[in-house]
Motif scaffolding. Structure first.
Motif, PDB file in Angstrom:
ATOM      1  N   TRP A   6       0.828  -1.201   0.000  1.00 30.86           N
ATOM      2  CA  TRP A   6       0.000   0.000   0.000  1.00 30.86           C
ATOM      3  C   TRP A   6       0.869   1.259   0.000  1.00 30.86           C
ATOM      4  CZ3 TRP A   6      -4.770   0.856  -1.273  1.00 30.86           C
ATOM      5  CH2 TRP A   6      -5.371   2.056  -0.937  1.00 30.86           C
ATOM      6  N   VAL A  13      -5.604   7.864  -2.846  1.00 32.94           N
ATOM      7  CA  VAL A  13      -6.264   6.627  -2.411  1.00 32.94           C
ATOM      8  C   VAL A  13      -7.012   5.951  -3.548  1.00 32.94           C
ATOM      9  CG1 VAL A  13      -7.986   5.690  -0.836  1.00 32.94           C
ATOM     10  CG2 VAL A  13      -6.419   7.451  -0.054  1.00 32.94           C
ATOM     11  N   ARG A  16      -4.581   4.230  -5.780  1.00 35.66           N
ATOM     12  CA  ARG A  16      -4.038   3.062  -5.077  1.00 35.66           C
ATOM     13  C   ARG A  16      -5.025   1.907  -5.076  1.00 35.66           C
ATOM     14  NH1 ARG A  16      -0.876   5.122   0.324  1.00 35.66           N
ATOM     15  NH2 ARG A  16       0.629   6.432  -0.742  1.00 35.66           N
ATOM     16  N   LEU A  17      -6.294   2.203  -4.892  1.00 34.81           N
ATOM     17  CA  LEU A  17      -7.306   1.143  -4.918  1.00 34.81           C
ATOM     18  C   LEU A  17      -7.379   0.481  -6.287  1.00 34.81           C
ATOM     19  CD1 LEU A  17     -10.222   2.686  -2.849  1.00 34.81           C
ATOM     20  CD2 LEU A  17      -8.833   0.709  -2.256  1.00 34.81           C
ATOM     21  N   LEU A  21      -6.332  -3.370  -7.104  1.00 38.06           N
ATOM     22  CA  LEU A  21      -7.268  -4.284  -7.763  1.00 38.06           C
ATOM     23  C   LEU A  21      -6.632  -4.906  -9.000  1.00 38.06           C
ATOM     24  CD1 LEU A  21     -10.121  -5.472  -7.853  1.00 38.06           C
ATOM     25  CD2 LEU A  21     -10.774  -3.497  -9.235  1.00 38.06           C
TER      26      LEU A  21
END
Length: 53
Positions: A6, A13, A16-17, A21
């Protein structure tokens, strides 16, 4: 380990998500196409024996 991934991913954010994924889907695709077919013949699930009376 997950915190290292992370912290290593760039961007805010939301980015990053999305990257996490994509990374997860890439690992799953690698497992399904390379690893599981290679290990499948070594597993004892196809050795079925039925003892009749």
């Amino acid at each position: 380990m997950y915190t290292w991934i992370w912290r290593t991913l760039p961007g805010p954010v939301v980015v990053r998500l999305v990257l996490a994924l994509v990374l997860l889907l890439a690992v799953l695709a690698l497992l399904m196409t390379v690893v599981f077919p290679a290990v499948g013949p070594l597993l004892p699930f196809n050795d079925v024996s039925v003892v009749g009376q």
